[in-house]
Enzyme design. Structure first.
Site, PDB file in Angstrom:
ATOM      1  N   LYS A 136       0.817  -1.119  -0.067  1.00  0.00           N
ATOM      2  CA  LYS A 136      -0.093   0.116   0.174  1.00  0.00           C
ATOM      3  C   LYS A 136       0.814   1.119  -0.005  1.00  0.00           C
ATOM      4  CE  LYS A 136      -1.676  -1.559   3.899  1.00  0.00           C
ATOM      5  NZ  LYS A 136      -2.368  -1.828   5.089  1.00  0.00           N
ATOM      6  N   THR A 158      -8.760   8.377   9.205  1.00  0.00           N
ATOM      7  CA  THR A 158      -8.283   7.161   8.467  1.00  0.00           C
ATOM      8  C   THR A 158      -7.735   6.163   9.222  1.00  0.00           C
ATOM      9  OG1 THR A 158      -6.183   8.690   8.699  1.00  0.00           O
ATOM     10  CG2 THR A 158      -7.091   8.787   6.638  1.00  0.00           C
ATOM     11  N   GLY A 177      -7.851   2.936  11.136  1.00  0.00           N
ATOM     12  CA  GLY A 177      -8.359   1.582  10.877  1.00  0.00           C
ATOM     13  C   GLY A 177      -8.422   1.088   9.341  1.00  0.00           C
ATOM     14  N   THR A 178      -7.822   2.146   8.544  1.00  0.00           N
ATOM     15  CA  THR A 178      -7.893   1.905   7.057  1.00  0.00           C
ATOM     16  C   THR A 178      -7.115   0.386   6.783  1.00  0.00           C
ATOM     17  OG1 THR A 178      -6.015   3.319   6.943  1.00  0.00           O
ATOM     18  CG2 THR A 178      -8.207   4.051   6.343  1.00  0.00           C
ATOM     19  N   GLY A 179      -5.952   0.176   7.377  1.00  0.00           N
ATOM     20  CA  GLY A 179      -5.396  -1.041   6.952  1.00  0.00           C
ATOM     21  C   GLY A 179      -6.097  -2.211   7.567  1.00  0.00           C
ATOM     22  N   CYS A 180      -6.704  -1.963   8.675  1.00  0.00           N
ATOM     23  CA  CYS A 180      -7.345  -3.270   9.164  1.00  0.00           C
ATOM     24  C   CYS A 180      -8.748  -3.759   8.360  1.00  0.00           C
ATOM     25  CB  CYS A 180      -7.870  -2.930  10.634  1.00  0.00           C
ATOM     26  SG  CYS A 180      -6.727  -2.625  11.776  1.00  0.00           S
TER      27      CYS A 180
END
Length: 269
Positions: free
Chosen positions: A174, A208, A210-213
């Site tokens: 990412k 933003t 928690g975007t990765g989770c």
């Protein structure tokens, strides 16, 4: 699907974000919680580890009774937890048929470290070789590769291929941490070594958390529902982009996403 990760008391990341994303994409979420955190949009203020035997017990009981189409890991915190999770998955799935999405969570949005430095090697050597796909951001990729800076899209492709050489079938790298005003670029190196480039606009927002989770869980849910990796990635990215764009604006820090945008008038993704 089974999610093995930590809990976020603020509801924006971790197990809470995972369950919301999976449910709102019409999949079924089960959990094995690895740690409890005391946090809000301003940061992480405390972490309480779950005993290793209890982590293993959660995994065994869920998979033995309900089964799963995919497993997703998030915050694992220590080398001991990583090893325990890998062992439990190997015992439950000795032939390695269960797809595994590994989000190598290392640092919270507010800067709090969520993976001990000495655990990076365990992540690299124990869990990554079992993964169907890993979903690191650039700082996580740099740590997994032992240093060096990833500061261009060209370097992203090199790094993604270096990460794939560590053992996972595929890598979704990412690019949100790239500096500049160009589009947001994510790169997927699939199991055959093919490169897939995904682009989208950068959104000027602090929502933003928690975007990765959320992305990893949306990807895992899509795989569980039968999409191939490239289509699952595109669907997950579209879901997260809309969740950011329609975020509720809660909190004084990095706010949560609108996971429920697929509900009601917004329709499905």
């Amino acid at each position: 699907m089974l999610i093995v990760a930590g809990s976020d008391s603020g509801g924006g990341a971790g197990i809470q974000a995972d369950i919301k994303a999976v449910t709102c994409l019409r999949a079924y979420a089960m959990t094995a919680i690895t740690a409890l955190t005391a946090q809000n949009t301003e940061g992480v203020f405390g972490v309480h580890a779950v005993p290793l035997d209890f982590v293993r017990q959660q995994i065994h009981l869920v998979l033995d009774d309900l089964g799963a189409d995919v497993v997703k890991t998030g915050m694992l915190a220590t080398a001991e937890v990583i090893t325990a999770v890998a062992e439990a998955l190997a015992e439950a799935d000795p032939e390695g048929r269960l797809p595994l999405v590994v989000d190598p969570v290392m640092v919270a949005k507010g800067g709090h470290r969520l993976l001990a430095e000495e655990a990076v090697e365990a992540m690299r050597s124990v869990l990554l070789p079992r993964a169907t796909v890993i979903t690191p951001n650039l700082p996580e990729a740099e740590a997994l590769l032992g240093g060096g800076t990833i500061d261009t899209v060209e370097r992203m492709e090199e790094a993604a291929r270096e990460l794939k050489a560590l053992g996972p079938d595929a890598v979704l790298l990412k690019g949100g941490h790239l500096v500049g005003e160009g589009p947001l670029v994510d790169l997927l190196i699939d199991a055959e070594g093919g490169l897939h480039r995904f682009e989208g606009p950068r959104l000027a927002t602090t929502s933003t958390h928690g975007t990765g989770c959320t992305l990893a869980s949306a990807l895992a849910a899509s795989l569980a529902q039968g999409l191939d990796l490239a289509r699952a990635t595109g669907r997950a990215r579209a879901y997260v982009a809309q969740a950011i764009a329609t975020a509720p604006g809660f909190g004084r820090g990095h706010g949560p996403l609108n996971h429920a945008h697929t509900v009601g008038r917004f329709g499905g993704v």
